[in-house]
Design a protein around this motif. Structure first.
Motif, short mmCIF file in Angstrom:
data_model
loop_
_atom_site.label_atom_id
_atom_site.label_comp_id
_atom_site.label_asym_id
_atom_site.label_seq_id
_atom_site.Cartn_x
_atom_site.Cartn_y
_atom_site.Cartn_z
N ASP A 196 -19.82 -45.69 -17.94
CA ASP A 196 -18.68 -45.52 -18.85
C ASP A 196 -18.61 -44.05 -19.28
N GLU A 197 -17.63 -43.33 -18.83
CA GLU A 197 -17.47 -41.91 -19.15
C GLU A 197 -18.79 -41.16 -18.99
N SER B 91 -13.21 -49.35 -21.30
CA SER B 91 -14.53 -49.81 -21.72
C SER B 91 -14.57 -51.32 -21.81
N VAL C 128 -27.97 -54.74 -24.82
CA VAL C 128 -27.13 -54.48 -23.66
C VAL C 128 -27.99 -54.27 -22.42
N LEU C 129 -29.25 -53.88 -22.63
CA LEU C 129 -30.15 -53.72 -21.48
C LEU C 129 -30.76 -55.05 -21.04
N ALA D 8 -23.18 -51.23 -28.46
CA ALA D 8 -23.83 -50.10 -27.80
C ALA D 8 -22.88 -49.40 -26.84
N LEU D 9 -21.76 -50.06 -26.51
CA LEU D 9 -20.85 -49.46 -25.53
C LEU D 9 -20.15 -48.27 -26.14
N GLY D 10 -19.22 -48.56 -27.02
CA GLY D 10 -18.54 -47.53 -27.81
C GLY D 10 -18.02 -46.36 -27.01
N GLY D 11 -17.57 -45.37 -27.75
CA GLY D 11 -17.09 -44.14 -27.13
C GLY D 11 -15.83 -44.43 -26.42
N ARG E 32 -28.44 -49.38 -33.85
CA ARG E 32 -28.16 -48.79 -32.54
C ARG E 32 -29.25 -49.20 -31.56
N ILE F 95 -28.76 -51.34 -28.11
CA ILE F 95 -29.17 -50.83 -26.80
C ILE F 95 -30.07 -51.84 -26.10
N PHE G 95 -26.44 -50.30 -16.40
CA PHE G 95 -25.43 -49.62 -17.24
C PHE G 95 -25.79 -48.16 -17.44
N ARG H 172 -33.00 -45.76 -15.75
CA ARG H 172 -33.05 -47.01 -16.50
C ARG H 172 -32.07 -48.04 -15.93
N ASN I 11 -27.35 -43.36 -24.58
CA ASN I 11 -28.00 -44.45 -25.31
C ASN I 11 -29.48 -44.57 -25.02
N VAL I 12 -30.19 -43.44 -25.12
CA VAL I 12 -31.65 -43.55 -25.03
C VAL I 12 -32.19 -43.61 -26.45
N PHE J 108 -24.34 -45.13 -19.94
CA PHE J 108 -23.38 -45.00 -21.03
C PHE J 108 -22.98 -43.55 -21.23
N GLN J 109 -21.87 -43.42 -21.94
CA GLN J 109 -21.34 -42.09 -22.23
C GLN J 109 -22.36 -41.23 -22.96
N LYS J 110 -22.96 -41.81 -24.04
CA LYS J 110 -23.92 -41.01 -24.80
C LYS J 110 -25.35 -41.30 -24.35
#
Ligand code: ATP
Ligand code: MG
Lengths: 225, 335, 398
Positions: free
Chosen positions: A168-169, A47, C297-298, C395-398, C290, C294, A89, A156, A95-96, A91-93
């Protein structure tokens, strides 16, 4: 080279008691239009590396040139400006923002660019149709399925037409068919000339035929077996 | 006269501005001490974040300054009701030795905040943040000025006593009967008008030349020209323009223009003048930082913008100041 | 370029609106409390302004110098001969004797002001004729003629009567004839007024001929009021000399002092609100953190997130300002500021039973904003900045 890293190091909390050396001496170059997979165990620094390629923070030392820009010593503001022009980007989760609609989520990166609502909607519409989520346009993002969420995240990432896509994952929360679908979309994007870097330890991803190159990371270094 | 809504509002605004200034100066000290763009330390990262705090605070400071300047004039106008001999803001401002200095300091403060924000905008357009040190040095220098502003204002409010006897605009700016003292006496109306017209024409001329081709020397004389034009314009507004707005030959006052009776005519008049002055005065000095890394193009485009902006606003200002005079000539004096 | 910038601010404003809406319970509570504070401060400022305007109108009509005879610390009738003695002072234009007092009508329980003065002698007396809705002013030698205000017409039910009677102190009846009525618009000064000739007023109050309640003096040059007043005081040591500026200034100072004191009390309400606003703004909830990570990072800059917060604060305070202002306006205009009755009790004698009309200028809005909106903006700036500097990498995490 679209991405060129030379001797890149990243130290979190430098000079403090909780100092962490997440990356050391990374050399990596990625050609435009290729698809790369970073693999490695948890905590190996995938990451972190992705964040440097994605212009989220600059490397502590070493040189990183991303899409024609040298990142070293670049203030946060200019990293951000470069990031929104060159990077998408995923993201794994995902991130919405669950309370915003699908359309609003997809167009978030366009707001600070000063793009009018009409054009925003137009751009998003094309992407949503292509990814098959057009019928979900006005649904709150919190109320749609995982596969659709994944597509929202992809839309997005593509909305500002970046040359580089980072994931990322991306498959960590998806079942096998959805993961396959994801890789199929990535393959399409690659065919359109996007450069794609995916960090994953899912064999379904790094053994996918579309992957041009695998890079293994261990303890913050590129591992040559 | 502290126990008056206007005094309390002014004091409140002053205290708020001081508090914002104190927070901003803390950032300034930290930046001057620890700034190191090459470093990746947490401190540098938080400093880069604090830049946004300080710039927001300064923008708020400018907003507060505009509000307090306006509030100060209006408050003086209110105080006039309680001060013998005062009919409007002029009287109350002259009722204490601190009145006029406070006003001037507040007026200058407007420009100082504006210049800081300009410096900041130039700075954050270069990837090297080349002006970061000068910017924060400047900010630190602004703090004593802010303190001076607030203390003068406090002294003014404290010094106002209802039993002070003062003279008002009729006496101060009016045409002098023999023996009476007059603040702006000696300068004849016609002379002033001619100087005013010549000055605005030559500023407009310089601006046109500068827009065709940039000449540093001419730019400097343009900026200096604006520096001199501002006080001249204020005098002309007071002695000539205002009486045509009031349509009374002996009513000459720079403050009554801001009242609703005259449709807030002073707002666009002073607004265009001050903004034009800001653009005009900043046009040449910004050239000083042109050689810093990454600033050449930014400065060039700002300089053109400044000259264009000041020219446009000058035209608006001149139009506004001649408007009532021409109306008087065409329609006659009854209006 | 400029168009892009405006479009960007519009986008951010739009986002701020939707962000406020998403946290509506929290924001609504802030909005309500803020409106209530603005309502209090605004009502107070409006009432004090309306009252001081009123008082100003009343005082304009006051004579430049008033001379009253004092005896044992109480006011007594003044002999007209005193007026003659003043004629020698240079700069006095006219001395007008006034006979006036209050008449209590036992039947209706109303209090009238009886003013006995020769309208022709009064400065600006010809202006009085224009204040009439109908009829004319009483003339010299006409017995029992009186001009009445609308309030008097109503209380005595004079709509279609010309004649009415009042009691003298010895309970004998004095009959009066209505010769005219004051117009409604002049109500503030004339509602309870009975205007008649001094001789009639003397007759009504049983004041001996050759005496008046006080002497009104008008001067040629208003700058000499103080000098002339001093000379009068020297000449008539048994008299109290009041000047209009004196009354006006004293009144303004006392009034300003009172409203200033009340503003300080109201400031504590503002302060309490600011603490609340700070508290609400500074607690950065995990979802909010959070969200900002986000956005960043966007590709949102710190300045963009700050702009969102700024617009939010502007929207909240603007809306609260509007709500507070409108309700304060209604409170003062339609409910006669009933919440402030206890504080304003002392002033109610100035304008009894009359509605207050707050006349607001741009400056009053600014004053109100300086009391409420600016402190709110200042209190929310640091929490806003805290939230805007959430790093993008969280926001990256995980
Ligand atoms: N913000 C941070 N502050 C301090 N240390 C961090 C931070 N982020 C990551 N690290 C540390 O850096 C190292 C690399 O983390 P990174 O997240 O890059 O690993 P990863 O390969 O992505 O792991 P995973 O597979 O669990 O996502 C880890 O030891 C982690 O604890
Ligand atoms: Mg990871």
């Amino acid at each position: 080279m679209l991405i060129a890293l030379e001797n890149v190091c990243k130290i979190y909390n430098q000079g403090q008691a909780n100092e962490v050396r997440a990356l050391s001496g990374i050399d990596l170059s990625v050609e435009a239009g290729s698809m790369l997979c970073l693999k490695g165990p948890s905590g190996s620094g995938k990451s972190t590396l992705l964040a440097i390629i994605g212009c989220v923070f600059p490397p502590t030392s070493g040189r990183a040139a991303i899409a024609g820009k040298q990142l070293a010593r670049l203030p946060d503001r200019f990293l951000t400006i470069h990031r929104r022009e060159s990077i998408g980007f995923i993201f794994q989760k995902f991130n919405v923002l669950p309370e915003l609609t699908v359309l609003e989520n997809i167009t978030l990166p366009l707001l600070p660019l000063g793009i009018s609502p009409r054009e925003r909607r137009q751009r998003a519409k094309t992407l949503m149709e292509r990814l098959g989520i057009a019928h979900r346009e006005n649904f709150p993002a919190g109320q749609i399925s995982g596969g659709e969420l994944q597509r929202v995240a992809i839309a997005r990432a593509l909305i500002n037409r970046p040359p580089i896509i980072l994931a990322d994952e991306p498959t960590a929360h998806l079942d096998t068919p959805l993961s396959r679908e994801f890789m199929a979309i990535m393959q399409q994007l690659q065919a359109e000339g996007k450069t794609i870097v995916i960090a994953s330890h899912d064999p379904l991803v790094f053994e996918h035929p579309a992957i041009d190159r695998q890079v293994a990371i261990q303890d913050g270094r590129i591992h040559v077996p | 006269m502290f126990l008056n809504p206007w005094s309390i509002a002014l004091t409140l605004c002053g205290l708020l501005a001081l508090a914002l200034g104190a927070v901003a100066s803390r950032t300034a000290l930290r930046v001057l001490r620890f700034w190191d763009l090459g470093s990746d330390s947490n401190r540098q990262i938080s400093l880069e974040g604090e830049i946004w705090l300080s710039s927001t605070l300064m923008a708020y400071g400018l907003g507060f300054q505009i509000v307090t300047l306006f509030l100060f004039v209006l408050a003086a106008d209110q105080f006039a009701q309680a001060i013998a001999g005062a009919m409007c803001a002029t009287g109350s401002l002259l009722a204490s030795p601190y009145g006029v200095p406070t006003l001037l300091v507040k007026l200058c403060g407007l420009f100082f905040y504006g210049f800081w924000l300009l410096l900041h905008q130039l700075d954050i357009r270069s990837e090297h943040y080349p002006l970061v040190r000068s910017k924060y040095l400047y900010l630190l220098l602004l703090i004593p000025f802010l303190v001076l502003d607030v203390s003068l204002q406090t002294l003014y409010i404290a010094g106002l006593k209802p039993d002070i006897i003062t003279s008002c605009c009729g006496v101060v700016f009016g045409s002098t009967a023999a023996g009476e003292s007059n603040l702006l006496g000696g300068s004849s109306r016609h002379g002033l008008l001619i100087a005013f017209s010549l000055a605005s024409l030559s500023l407009a001329g310089m601006a046109t030349i500068l827009l065709r081709r940039w000449r540093p020397r001419l730019a400097w004389s343009y900026s200096l020209g604006w520096l001199c034009f501002l006080p001249l314009a204020l005098v002309v507004i007071t002695t000539v323009v205002s009486s045509y707005v009031y349509a009374m030959p002996y009513h000459k006052c720079p403050f009554c223009l801001l009242k609703p009776e005259y449709h807030y005519f002073g707002l666009p008049l002073y607004g265009s003048l001050l903004l034009a002055g800001f653009f005009g005065m900043s046009a040449a000095p910004t050239g000083l930082v042109r050689s810093k890394p990454g600033l050449a193009r930014v400065v060039d485009s700002y300089q053109r913008l400044a000259v264009k902006g000041s020219l446009l606003l000058l035209v608006i200002f001149a139009g506004l100041s001649w408007y009532h005079f021409l109306k008087y000539l065409l329609v006659g004096g009854e209006g | 370029m400029a168009k892009r910038g405006i479009e960007k601010q519009l986008n951010i404003l739009d986002y701020a609106l939707s962000s406020l809406w998403r946290r509506r319970t929290k924001n609504l509570s802030i909005l309500l409390v803020f409106s209530a504070v603005i309502f209090l401060v605004a009502s107070f400022l409006m009432v004090s302004k309306a009252l001081s305007d009123r008082a100003g109108q009343l005082l304009v009509a006051a004579p430049e110098i008033t001379v009253q005879r004092m005896s044992a610390g109480r006011q007594e009738a003044i002999p007209l001969a005193h007026g003659e003695r003043l004629q020698g002072i240079f700069g006095i234009r006219r001395v007008v004797p006034r006979v006036w007092g209050y008449y209590f009508d036992e039947v209706t329980g109303a209090n009238f002001t009886v003013l006995g003065v020769d309208p022709l002698q009064m400065p600006g007396g010809d202006g009085l004729a224009t204040a009439l809705a109908r009829g004319r002013l009483p003339e010299e030698g006409e017995a029992g003629m009186v001009v009445v205000g609308q309030g008097v017409v109503e209380t005595l039910a004079l709509e279609n009567r010309q004649l009415f009677s009042l009691f003298r102190p010895d309970l004998s009846l004095k009959t009066l004839t209505v010769s005219g009525e004051f117009a409604k618009e002049t109500g503030i000064m004339t509602a309870d007024l009975l205007l008649m000739h001094p001789a009639e007023a003397r007759d009504l109050f049983l004041i001996a001929p050759g005496f008046a309640t006080d002497l009104c003096i008008s001067v040629a040059n208003s700058r000499e009021i103080e000098t002339i007043a001093r000379k009068i005081a020297e000449l008539l040591p048994d008299c109290r000399v009041l000047t209009r500026p004196q009354i006006q200034k004293t009144y303004q100072v006392v009034f300003g002092w009172r409203s200033g004191f009340a503003s300080i009390c109201l400031l504590s309400a503002v302060a309490a609100f600011i603490i609340l606003a700070w508290d609400k703004a500074s607690g950065l909830a995990p979802e909010e953190r959070r969200e900002i990570a986000i956005l960043k990072v966007l590709g949102w800059e710190t300045a963009d997130v700050l702009a969102v917060r700024f617009w939010e604060a502007c929207l909240v305070s603007g809306l609260a300002f509007l709500l507070g202002m409108l309700s304060a306006f209604a409170h003062v205009l339609f409910f006669s500021a009933f919440l402030f009755r206890p504080i304003l009790l002392g002033w109610s004698v100035l304008a009894p039973g009359l509605s207050l009309v707050p006349a607001l200028a741009l400056g009053d809005f600014l004053l109100l904003a300086a009391f409420t909106v600016l402190p709110y903006l200042a209190a929310t700036v640091i929490p806003a900045w805290r939230s805007a500097t959430v790093p993008a990498d969280s926001a990256l995490g995980g």
